[in-house]
Scaffold this active site. Structure first.
Site, PDB file in Angstrom:
ATOM      1  N   ASP A   1      -4.051 -12.004   5.202  1.00 19.39           N
ATOM      2  CA  ASP A   1      -3.467 -11.265   4.063  1.00 19.39           C
ATOM      3  C   ASP A   1      -3.878  -9.628   3.998  1.00 19.39           C
ATOM      4  O   ASP A   1      -4.999  -9.533   4.274  1.00 19.39           O
ATOM      5  CB  ASP A   1      -3.686 -11.704   2.632  1.00 19.39           C
ATOM      6  CG  ASP A   1      -3.294 -11.151   1.549  1.00 19.39           C
ATOM      7  OD1 ASP A   1      -2.284 -10.191   1.522  1.00 19.39           O
ATOM      8  OD2 ASP A   1      -3.658 -11.772   0.276  1.00 19.39           O
TER       9      ASP A   1
ATOM     10  N   SER B   1      -1.249 -11.592  -6.832  1.00 20.89           N
ATOM     11  CA  SER B   1      -0.756 -10.615  -6.173  1.00 20.89           C
ATOM     12  C   SER B   1      -0.530  -9.347  -7.313  1.00 20.89           C
ATOM     13  O   SER B   1      -1.632  -9.015  -7.801  1.00 20.89           O
ATOM     14  CB  SER B   1       0.650 -10.755  -5.678  1.00 20.89           C
ATOM     15  OG  SER B   1       1.181 -10.041  -4.820  1.00 20.89           O
TER      16      SER B   1
ATOM     17  N   HIS C   1      -0.552 -14.613   2.308  1.00 19.22           N
ATOM     18  CA  HIS C   1      -0.448 -14.029   1.093  1.00 19.22           C
ATOM     19  C   HIS C   1       0.737 -14.775   0.446  1.00 19.22           C
ATOM     20  O   HIS C   1       1.570 -15.290   0.995  1.00 19.22           O
ATOM     21  CB  HIS C   1       0.078 -12.697   1.076  1.00 19.22           C
ATOM     22  CG  HIS C   1       0.217 -11.910  -0.232  1.00 19.22           C
ATOM     23  ND1 HIS C   1      -0.931 -11.467  -1.011  1.00 19.22           N
ATOM     24  CD2 HIS C   1       1.232 -11.697  -1.015  1.00 19.22           C
ATOM     25  CE1 HIS C   1      -0.561 -11.026  -1.987  1.00 19.22           C
ATOM     26  NE2 HIS C   1       0.831 -11.139  -2.297  1.00 19.22           N
TER      27      HIS C   1
END
Length: 408
Positions: free
Chosen positions: A348, A191, A378
């Protein structure tokens, strides 16, 4: 008794209404994900209330809740030695896997945790467990960086932290101390940590003494651009759990110490309208109509405003900086990058930028493995332990470790 039953039924109905969100059938463990998302939303609401009362910044409050319920001390096992230390003033947690009998030197991974540049820690159980697993499976040294977080530090301070810690680790005497092979070091992150890992990889290409220091990079559902919040995955997953579009946009604004008044304008791409000259030049580097396959683009249309809000880029020029959005880096920079692994998840908002980065790297001559999970969401890779254990979390982690084992 009857009235109590009515009240209980009403409360359960309200709870179910709060928890339930419509999810695609293809997503992993949907009911468990609804519960996880509900817990996270509740924590956000508590932190927002604390902020409203003037007690502290909402991100500090939210991170306090996350770390308080998940902090794990440096605990060594028979197979992995764990210790907290600092590299050139940057706090790190080092995981040392047992060396193989036939190898004097070990592999190493510099890992950067996610959390929107504002949340989480190398010391919470999710990341401690991940790094322990990688260290054990690879018989490797894992350096998990505890970089400074928003709002105590803003862009580019996080970039400076990971560069400083990684440069320190790559010193010959430090590698020797940890018995690490200097030719087998990886950079990795998930991320926002994937963003910092990608930026670090690009920054190293400008320094001849560091250019070939990283053998591979492994990016897990990375954040890679802030120019277009209407890619197909942003449109498809705008209300997906864990990281809906408006939350990701707010993370970007927080990262740059920007103004929340711009959030709605950013969501509709007013910051990259046709009257913003620099943005028009950069948009060609992430033209998703050509970088994404038809199976992804489907019937989605680009959102390009004729006239937008030029004040946004004037006040937050970092939005158009490759040091924050590595997807818009020049091709000559991409050509110098090492072999790359990119993991993406179908559900995501960041899916498409990972796919586009893979395409741009391949076009630049870099060997790339794109690992896509159709049932992934995610953040899933860190959710592998009860009660937040997801089947896709275990599969993504295992696939990631397998790639590192074969390529590092």
């Amino acid at each position: 008794m009857r009235s109590s039953c009515v009240v209980l039924a009403a409360l359960l109905a309200l709870l179910a209404y709060y928890v339930y969100i419509p999810l695609p059938r293809s997503i992993s463990d949907p009911w468990k994900l609804m519960l996880l998302d509900a817990v996270f939303r509740s924590a956000q609401q508590v932190s927002n209330t604390i902020h409203y009362l003037g007690l502290t910044h909402h991100l500090i409050a939210l991170n306090f809740l996350i770390v308080s319920f998940g902090k794990k001390n440096a605990y060594s096992t028979a197979k992995v030695k764990v210790a907290d230390t600092n590299f050139d003033g940057v706090e790190v947690r080092v995981f040392e896997g047992s060396p193989k009998p036939d190898e004097q030197l070990r592999r190493a991974v510099v890992y950067i945790h996610g959390g929107g540049w504002a949340l989480a820690s190398a010391r919470i159980s999710h990341y401690d467990d991940l790094c322990t697993a990688v260290a054990e499976e690879l018989n490797a040294v894992i350096v998990s960086i505890e970089y400074r977080l928003v709002p105590r530090a803003y862009f580019p301070e996080q970039v400076y932290d990971v560069i400083r810690a990684t440069k320190y680790f790559l010193q010959p005497e430090v590698l020797q101390k940890y018995k690490v092979d200097p030719d087998r070091v990886a950079i990795s992150g998930d991320s926002a940590g994937g963003n910092l890992a990608a930026v670090l990889g690009q920054q190293f290409t400008y320094d001849d003494s560091l250019r070939n220091k990283l053998k591979v990079q492994a990016l897990i559902y990375p954040v890679l651009q802030a120019l277009d919040f209407n890619t197909p995955s942003y449109q498809q997953n705008k209300n997906s759990p864990i990281l809906p579009r408006h939350v990701m946009v707010k993370y970007w604004v927080d990262y740059f110490k920007g103004n929340y008044d711009f959030v709605e304008a950013l969501i509709v791409n007013n910051h990259t309208s046709l009257d913003v000259e620099r943005a028009t030049e950069l948009r060609a580097l992430l033209n998703w109509t050509s970088l994404l396959p038809e199976s992804i683009t489907k019937n989605y249309k680009p959102v390009v405003q004729t006239k937008g809000d030029t004040r946004i880029v004037q006040e937050i020029p970092q939005l158009l900086d490759a040091a924050s959005s590595p997807l818009i880096a020049d091709e000559e920079v991409l050509q110098r990058l090492p072999k790359t692994y990119i993991l993406t998840c179908e559900h995501d908002v960041l899916r498409d930028e990972g796919i586009m980065y893979a395409k741009r790297l391949e076009s630049a001559g870099v060997e790339v493995t794109l690992d896509h999970f159709a049932d992934g969401f995610h953040g899933c890779m860190i959710f592998t332990s009860w009660p937040t254990n997801f089947s896709v979390g275990i599969r993504t982690r295992d696939s990631y470790i397998k790639w590192l084992n074969q390529n590092l």
